[in-house]
Design a protein around this motif. Structure first.
Motif, PDB file in Angstrom:
ATOM      1  N   GLU A   1      -6.123   2.386   0.344  1.00 44.80           N
ATOM      2  CA  GLU A   1      -6.589   1.562   1.474  1.00 44.80           C
ATOM      3  C   GLU A   1      -7.421   2.401   2.431  1.00 44.80           C
ATOM      4  O   GLU A   1      -8.416   1.950   2.964  1.00 44.80           O
ATOM      5  CB  GLU A   1      -5.402   0.936   2.226  1.00 44.80           C
ATOM      6  N   GLU A   2      -6.985   3.646   2.632  1.00 42.81           N
ATOM      7  CA  GLU A   2      -7.638   4.495   3.650  1.00 42.81           C
ATOM      8  C   GLU A   2      -9.082   4.809   3.278  1.00 42.81           C
ATOM      9  O   GLU A   2      -9.946   4.872   4.138  1.00 42.81           O
ATOM     10  CB  GLU A   2      -6.845   5.784   3.856  1.00 42.81           C
TER      11      GLU A   2
ATOM     12  N   HIS B   1       1.867   3.734   5.366  1.00 41.37           N
ATOM     13  CA  HIS B   1       1.743   2.888   4.169  1.00 41.37           C
ATOM     14  C   HIS B   1       2.964   2.983   3.257  1.00 41.37           C
ATOM     15  O   HIS B   1       3.190   2.088   2.438  1.00 41.37           O
ATOM     16  CB  HIS B   1       0.446   3.218   3.413  1.00 41.37           C
TER      17      HIS B   1
ATOM     18  N   GLU C   1       0.872  -1.188   0.000  1.00 44.33           N
ATOM     19  CA  GLU C   1       0.000   0.000   0.000  1.00 44.33           C
ATOM     20  C   GLU C   1       0.902   1.228   0.000  1.00 44.33           C
ATOM     21  O   GLU C   1       2.062   1.140   0.389  1.00 44.33           O
ATOM     22  CB  GLU C   1      -0.867   0.013   1.274  1.00 44.33           C
TER      23      GLU C   1
ATOM     24  N   HIS D   1       1.564  -4.677   8.543  1.00 43.78           N
ATOM     25  CA  HIS D   1       1.268  -3.262   8.759  1.00 43.78           C
ATOM     26  C   HIS D   1       2.234  -2.689   9.784  1.00 43.78           C
ATOM     27  O   HIS D   1       2.505  -3.344  10.790  1.00 43.78           O
ATOM     28  CB  HIS D   1      -0.180  -3.089   9.234  1.00 43.78           C
TER      29      HIS D   1
ATOM     30  N   CYS E   1      -0.464   6.454   8.492  1.00 47.05           N
ATOM     31  CA  CYS E   1      -0.713   5.031   8.747  1.00 47.05           C
ATOM     32  C   CYS E   1       0.528   4.222   8.342  1.00 47.05           C
ATOM     33  O   CYS E   1       0.521   3.003   8.412  1.00 47.05           O
ATOM     34  CB  CYS E   1      -1.953   4.564   7.977  1.00 47.05           C
TER      35      CYS E   1
HETATM   36 ZN   LIG Z   1      -3.101   1.443   7.424  1.00 48.48          ZN
END
Ligand SMILES: [Zn+2]
Ligand SMILES: [Zn+2]
Length: 470
Positions: A140-141, A105, A75, A165, A103
């Motif tokens: 993804e978000e 990514h 991601e 992740h 996040c």
């Molecule tokens: Zn994430």
């Protein structure tokens, strides 16, 4: 599995980490981020296909030959409103942009690319059949890039999917996430002078407010795990003396399974219809996005935990520990203790101690047999409905770093974050090696997957006519 090759490519991986962090591109707009990843893999001899499943920022990069096929997910989308300067342990947004990698990514991509490079060397040195595919998954978000990839059949020839992740701990991701449907509720009314001719107006804003009141009453009669949240995305203007002709509210509806999520979504639609009826306005439901709950796979989780234990936790320099300590101090101690994680691990006491004494995770969390349900959602869920899938986390940030926070963005370019991504790459590569060497593991994973689905088939929550919001 030999990891020494990483020394040769570490500076390139660091460059990827920094550049994708700098771009901080949002869902479906990850043009530069996906391009540098795809061309990096192409330069390393991977066969690359860009612009797949109707998404210009999706790609697949393959190496190896024949079956089995293992997909490694990557991601690279960022979050809006999370601009933050790097390496500074206080909230300091940047002047030139509003988005940030809140996040991690960018690291997620680097970790999967690391594994792919290790596997390329592994194929060179070993006579072994199998294909490794890095699947570049946009949005993804928000946007559910993986759901479109799954819906368009991009995982159909895949035997196993693995992903990870960035986090503040080294652990398996166990249990289920929730299915989620998001939609815009657009109300159309009639404008008029709010004082001189209120009887001629029909307020779309009233409809939004009444819908929210209705949904807040609905909350009392939904299952405990279900969540509904909203944001008003159009209030109809800033003039109180004009009856608002247009207004819009954006909803997320979450439940433990796809069918339950659809049922709850229908109830929310009924509330919207009721609000429209009450206000003599029209409601238009604009479907945005849908994704499914994760189907866990204990067999693959077992492979991943063995690999996590084999690779072991990262070691940190004095400078790195001090750097992380500054960030740890920005988070209240109570927030650092995540009850959800403590429930799912055997060594909860060790974790408690480690959190107290250290600024960075120095252990591997060992899962117990409790399968927890998390309240959030991820589009990894859709992949797990098509192919046996498992996920884990590595420590890339100081203890207690909240998800989607400025602290997380600030640490994204650090050597600690890179160490976490490289560790994830090693774990993924090791897992690929184990699965390629012993095909019975994949057979068992598939058996378990079949058993868990109990004859249910993948049904994407996004209707066929909805295309990715490129
Ligand atoms: Zn994430
Ligand atoms: Zn996120």
């Amino acid at each position: 599995m030999k990891f020494d090759h990483l020394e040769k490519v570490e500076s390139d991986l660091k460059r990827l980490q920094d550049e994708i962090w700098d771009y901080s591109e949002l869902a479906f707009n990850e043009v530069k981020s996906s391009e540098i990843l795809a061309s990096f893999l192409a330069n390393h001899g991977f066969k690359v296909e860009r612009n797949i499943a109707g998404m210009k920022t999706a790609f697949v990069a393959s190496i190896g030959e024949g079956k089995p096929t293992i997909c490694l997910l990557a991601e690279y989308d960022a979050l809006d409103g999370l601009s933050q300067q790097a390496d500074i342990a206080e909230y300091r947004p940047m002047d030139e942009r509003t988005s940030g990698h809140g996040c991690g990514h960018h690291l997620l991509a680097v970790g999967s690319v690391t594994a792919a490079l290790l596997m390329k060397e592994y194929f060179k040195e070993n006579e072994i059949q199998g294909t490794i595919k890095v699947v570049g998954c946009p949005a993804e978000e928000s946007g559910s890039g993986k759901a479109y990839l799954a819906r368009e059949g991009f995982f159909d020839d895949c035997d196993v999917a693995l992903t990870w992740h960035p986090d503040d701990v080294n652990a398996l991701m166990v249990g289920k996430s929730q299915s989620c449907i998001s939609s815009y509720f657009r109300f159309h009314g009639k404008a008029s002078h709010a004082a001189a001719a209120p009887h001629l107006g029909r307020s779309a804003l009233d409809a939004v407010e009444l819908m929210n009141v209705g949904v807040n009453y609905l909350r009392e009669h939904i299952e405990k795990t279900e969540c509904v949240h909203y944001a008003i995305t159009n209030t109809g203007g800033i003039s109180p003396n004009v009856v608002q002709a247009e207004a819009e509210v954006y909803y997320f509806v979450r439940s433990v399974t796809g069918p339950k999520c659809k049922q709850l979504y229908e109830r929310v639609i009924n509330v919207a219809k009721g609000a429209a009826l009450m206000t003599d306005t029209q409601v238009e439901v604009v479907f945005d996005d849908g994704l499914l709950d994760v189907v866990p796979n204990s067999l693959l989780q077992g492979v991943l935990i063995d690999c996590l234990n084999e690779v072991g936790p990262n070691e940190y320099t004095k400078e790195e520990k001090a750097y992380a300590q500054k960030f740890k101090e920005t988070v209240p101690l109570s927030q650092i203790c995540n009850a959800e994680i403590s429930m799912a691990v055997k060594n909860a006491e060790e974790l408690k101690q480690d959190r107290k004494e250290n600024s960075l995770c120095s252990i591997i969390l060992q899962p117990n047999s409790v399968e927890i349900n998390t309240s959030g959602s991820t589009d990894v869920g859709d992949v797990s409905w098509v192919v046996p899938t498992a996920q884990f986390t590595t420590a890339c940030y100081s203890y207690g770093t909240p998800g989607h926070s400025w602290q997380l963005v600030a640490q994204g370019k650090s050597s600690i974050a890179l160490k976490g991504a490289l560790m994830a790459g090693k774990v993924l590569a090791l897992a690929c090696e184990k699965l390629l060497k012993d095909p019975t593991l994949i057979e068992q994973a598939k058996k378990e997957w079949d058993h868990r689905l109990e004859g249910q088939r993948y049904e994407c929550l996004i209707p066929k006519e909805i295309k990715p919001h490129n």
